[in-house]
Write an enzyme that holds these catalytic residues in place. Structure first.
Site, mmCIF file in Angstrom:
data_model
loop_
_atom_site.group_PDB
_atom_site.id
_atom_site.type_symbol
_atom_site.label_atom_id
_atom_site.label_comp_id
_atom_site.label_asym_id
_atom_site.label_seq_id
_atom_site.Cartn_x
_atom_site.Cartn_y
_atom_site.Cartn_z
ATOM 1 N N GLU A 1 0.828 -1.217 0.000
ATOM 2 C CA GLU A 1 0.000 0.000 0.000
ATOM 3 C C GLU A 1 0.860 1.264 0.000
ATOM 4 O OE1 GLU A 1 -2.360 -0.283 3.558
ATOM 5 O OE2 GLU A 1 -3.433 -2.064 2.892
ATOM 6 N N CYS B 1 -2.786 33.693 9.742
ATOM 7 C CA CYS B 1 -2.610 34.288 11.063
ATOM 8 C C CYS B 1 -2.330 33.224 12.120
ATOM 9 C CB CYS B 1 -3.842 35.094 11.416
ATOM 10 S SG CYS B 1 -4.092 36.380 10.201
HETATM 11 N N1 LLP Z 1 -1.714 2.119 4.353
HETATM 12 C C1 LLP Z 1 -2.263 2.603 5.471
HETATM 13 C C2 LLP Z 1 -3.203 1.771 6.221
HETATM 14 C C3 LLP Z 1 -1.949 3.914 5.896
HETATM 15 O O1 LLP Z 1 -2.501 4.393 7.007
HETATM 16 C C4 LLP Z 1 -1.047 4.696 5.149
HETATM 17 C C5 LLP Z 1 -0.697 6.057 5.550
HETATM 18 C C6 LLP Z 1 -0.491 4.137 3.967
HETATM 19 C C7 LLP Z 1 -0.844 2.837 3.600
HETATM 20 C C8 LLP Z 1 0.455 4.885 3.073
HETATM 21 O O2 LLP Z 1 1.633 5.198 3.718
HETATM 22 P P1 LLP Z 1 2.857 5.845 2.906
HETATM 23 O O3 LLP Z 1 3.363 4.810 1.930
HETATM 24 O O4 LLP Z 1 2.372 7.053 2.222
HETATM 25 O O5 LLP Z 1 3.842 6.157 3.970
HETATM 26 N N2 LLP Z 1 0.197 12.920 6.563
HETATM 27 C C9 LLP Z 1 1.446 12.275 6.939
HETATM 28 C C10 LLP Z 1 1.467 10.807 6.551
HETATM 29 C C11 LLP Z 1 0.322 10.027 7.143
HETATM 30 C C12 LLP Z 1 0.286 8.596 6.683
HETATM 31 C C13 LLP Z 1 -0.980 7.953 7.067
HETATM 32 N N3 LLP Z 1 -1.136 6.604 6.626
HETATM 33 C C14 LLP Z 1 2.596 13.058 6.311
HETATM 34 O O6 LLP Z 1 2.356 14.031 5.633
HETATM 35 O O7 LLP Z 1 3.762 12.706 6.529
#
Ligand code: LLP
Length: 433
Positions: free
Chosen positions: A292, A361
């Site tokens: 994922e 702000c």
């Molecule tokens: N699968 C699940 C169940 C997840 O919760 C997430 C991300 C992913 C896959 C994908 O993860 P990635 O490959 O993108 O690391 N907003 C935060 C990141 C939050 C990630 C939440 N879950 C940021 O900007 O760093």
């Protein structure tokens, strides 16, 4: 640090191959693929997000090919960047989707990703979302609690349709990333403790409308080493062996997302090394591996382009005030995340240390702090790099600022793939009382 190094999640430690994304300076000018960024800014105004389709394609291919030796499905994590054009591009390349809401299901289906390639994750699935996902025939639900399992069973029963499920198991592994994006430790709200998973699987196989098809975990995001992934898979494999010994089938093994990218000086593993660590820990078996990834596919495929409004000398700091703010890109404010900021047209001027701040702000409204930049005159453009993941999808209208457009480039062609919002959009649906 040059832009290619700064923008490359796949930069090889052996430095065999450098051109990993399609943002680069040609002469003094920053290009996205074959178009000068400045040219797009003149047409669409600022701020705006800019994505490179070829980079997304490349990242997806490199990631997927790393797992070529095993039967696998890459379910792109929609939350990282959920624009329909991005989803369609990935769907056409064979990607599935990892979704966490009815809205993300709607987007994935609208972009042409079939239900059988969609996994439904998330700790708080509502009944209406569960039934929409059943109707769409999703590949599986990644179940996060006992109560949710029973709700899915009941909803599936009412629809006369069995629900394929995996339990999201919390393996209690420290991903060694920012605490706000760690998800696989005991103290986190996510998943079912690994010590309780077998008991719940035994209950699940007895439920009339539930079909157990797999196991799942996701330990965190922006991981820069492979070990925690391997450790999580090893722990889950212990569970899988126990399940299979009892005749509980495990067709899908979902390892979640989380592979980190280069924002600054991180050295995340290459997809090939990440894949090797996971495949080794999985061992033999004909299970289908589900991945994922979000950030690693789109993070360095996008930038945020913003315009200098003013320069300001504070008592102890100097500021460049730009027209993008924390409502457009919240990562620096929320996680104290580092995002590289570079001039869109290189300047032969003295560099000074500045904070790049927005018009909002709030004192946390910064895009970069203590950043070395050449002097920027009002009207000149800056690019915030590595902004393709968790940029636009986390944007808000705070301070009544319309959300910015998203633009996609392929070769020498560009398209606005989401229009700039208008003031009318800001008040849409509101009523006087
Ligand atoms: N699968 C699940 C169940 C997840 O919760 C997430 C991300 C992913 C896959 C994908 O993860 P990635 O490959 O993108 O690391 N907003 C935060 C990141 C939050 C990630 C939440 N879950 C940021 O900007 O760093």
């Amino acid at each position: 640090m040059g832009i290619l190094e700064a923008g490359s999640p796949y930069q090889s430690p052996l430095k065999e191959k450098r051109i990993m994304n399609f943002f680069e300076y040609r002469g003094q000018e920053l290009y996205c693929e074959d178009i000068p960024v400045q040219k797009i800014a003149e047409k669409v105004g600022t701020p705006f997000y800019l994505y490179s389709a070829s980079t997304i394609e490349r990242h997806f291919n490199v990631f997927s090919e790393a797992f070529a030796q095993v039967h696998h499905l890459v379910c792109y994590s929609v939350k990282a960047n959920s624009n329909l054009a991005v989803l369609k591009l990935l769907g056409e390349m064979g990607a599935g989707a990892d979704i966490v809401s009815g809205g993300e299901l709607f987007r994935a289906l609208r972009a042409g990703i079939p239900g059988e390639r969609i996994v439904f994750s998330g700790v708080g699935k509502r009944v209406d979302e569960i039934s929409d996902a059943l109707a769409a025939g999703v590949l599986m639900f990644n179940v996060e609690s006992r109560e949710e399992l029973f709700t899915i069973n009941e909803t599936a029963g009412q629809m006369g349709r069995r629900a394929p499920i995996a339990l999201r198991v919390n393996p209690d592994v420290d991903p060694k990333t920012h605490p706000y994006i760690s998800t696989g430790m005991k103290k986190n709200k996510f998943g079912i403790p690994i010590s309780e998973a077998l008991l719940l699987y035994r209950e699940a196989v007895e439920l009339e409308w539930i079909e157990v098809v797999g196991v799942d975990c996701h330990i965190g995001s922006q991981l820069t080493t492979s070990e925690p992934f391997a450790e999580a898979v090893t722990r889950l494999m212990g569970l899988v062996r126990e399940m299979e010994a009892e005749g509980i089938p495990v067709r899908y093994f979902d390892v979640g997302g989380g592979l980190g990218i280069v924002y600054n000086e991180e050295e995340p593993p290459l997809p090939a090394n990440y894949a090797e660590a996971i495949i080794d820990a999985l061992g033999a078996g004909d299970r289908i591996l589900i991945l994922e990834p979000g950030r690693v596919i789109v993070g360095n495929a996008g930038i945020l382009v913003t315009r200098t409004l003013y320069n300001k000398r504070g008592a102890t700091k100097n500021f460049i005030i730009v027209d993008a703010g924390m409502n457009d890109l919240i990562r620096p404010s929320l996680y104290d995340a580092y995002q590289e900021v570079v001039p869109v047209v290189k300047k032969d001027r003295e560099q000074t240390v500045v904070d790049v701040v927005g018009p909002i702000c709030e004192s946390t409204d910064f895009l970069a702090r203590d950043h070395k930049l050449p002097a920027m005159a009002p009207g000149e453009l800056l690019a915030v790099l590595s902004a393709g993941a968790y940029g636009f999808p986390m944007a808000s209208q705070y301070n009544s600022r319309p959300r910015v457009p998203e633009v996609m480039v392929k070769g020498d062609r560009y398209e606005v793939i989401r229009e700039r919002e208008s003031y009318e959009d800001l008040v849409r649906g509101e009523k006087f009382f």
